[in-house]
Motif scaffolding. Structure first.
Motif, PDB file in Angstrom:
ATOM      1  N   ARG A  63       0.750  -1.088   0.047  1.00 43.50           N
ATOM      2  CA  ARG A  63       0.129   0.013  -0.159  1.00 43.50           C
ATOM      3  C   ARG A  63       1.149   1.316   0.215  1.00 43.50           C
ATOM      4  O   ARG A  63       0.772   2.438  -0.402  1.00 43.50           O
ATOM      5  N   ARG A  67       3.047  -0.185   4.680  1.00 45.28           N
ATOM      6  CA  ARG A  67       1.903  -1.591   4.936  1.00 45.28           C
ATOM      7  C   ARG A  67       1.907  -2.310   3.375  1.00 45.28           C
ATOM      8  O   ARG A  67       1.816  -1.654   2.721  1.00 45.28           O
ATOM      9  N   THR A  69      -0.162  -6.825   2.224  1.00 45.76           N
ATOM     10  CA  THR A  69      -1.368  -7.254   2.671  1.00 45.76           C
ATOM     11  C   THR A  69      -0.756  -8.449   1.773  1.00 45.76           C
ATOM     12  O   THR A  69       0.094  -8.271   0.915  1.00 45.76           O
ATOM     13  N   LEU A  87      -1.186  -8.923   7.302  1.00 49.79           N
ATOM     14  CA  LEU A  87      -1.733  -7.458   7.233  1.00 49.79           C
ATOM     15  C   LEU A  87       0.320  -7.616   7.536  1.00 49.79           C
ATOM     16  O   LEU A  87       0.516  -7.951   8.684  1.00 49.79           O
ATOM     17  N   THR A  89       3.801  -5.116   8.137  1.00 52.09           N
ATOM     18  CA  THR A  89       3.884  -3.900   8.574  1.00 52.09           C
ATOM     19  C   THR A  89       5.298  -3.495   8.234  1.00 52.09           C
ATOM     20  O   THR A  89       6.163  -4.691   9.051  1.00 52.09           O
ATOM     21  N   SER A  98       1.379  -7.897  11.017  1.00 49.28           N
ATOM     22  CA  SER A  98       1.014  -7.190  12.567  1.00 49.28           C
ATOM     23  C   SER A  98      -0.492  -7.529  12.610  1.00 49.28           C
ATOM     24  O   SER A  98      -0.965  -7.331  13.214  1.00 49.28           O
ATOM     25  N   GLN A 101      -6.317 -10.858   7.907  1.00 48.91           N
ATOM     26  CA  GLN A 101      -7.683 -10.528   7.691  1.00 48.91           C
ATOM     27  C   GLN A 101      -8.363 -11.876   7.647  1.00 48.91           C
ATOM     28  O   GLN A 101      -8.154 -12.866   7.582  1.00 48.91           O
TER      29      GLN A 101
END
Length: 101
Positions: A63, A67, A69, A87, A89, A98, A101
């Motif tokens: 992202r 960050r 995914t 997720l 980080t 981190s 989902q």
């Protein structure tokens, strides 16, 4: 890093999995004292300790610089895949898991 996670899960290397978790994620899971034991218990491993599942990386999306995914398909015992998300980080120069989902 996502491939390292897949390899660690496939090989039942619970210490390596814990090394990929962020400290905040370990705290959230309540696994700061015995992360390895926690992951072993939660993995539903087979008799040899390795998980009775296959993980396949579907997609990794960054992202921003901090960050990302990852989408993984989990196949258990010939059943159709179930999708899970990680997720990610960035902590310094390293990416860490981190959350889920």
């Amino acid at each position: 890093m996502v491939q390292e996670y897949v390899d660690a899960r496939t090989g039942g290397d619970f210490a390596a999995i814990c090394d990929l978790y962020s400290e905040s994620f370990k705290e959230e899971l309540g696994a700061t004292e015995n992360c390895e034991g926690f992951v072993r218990e939660q993995s539903g491993g087979g008799e040899d300790g390795a998980p009775a599942e296959e993980l396949q990386i579907v997609e990794v999306r960054v992202r921003d610089d901090e960050r990302a995914t990852a989408a993984l398909d989990v196949v258990r015992g010939g059943e159709g895949p179930a999708r899970i998300g990680l997720l990610l980080t960035r902590e310094g120069d390293e990416w860490r898991i981190s959350g889920l989902q």
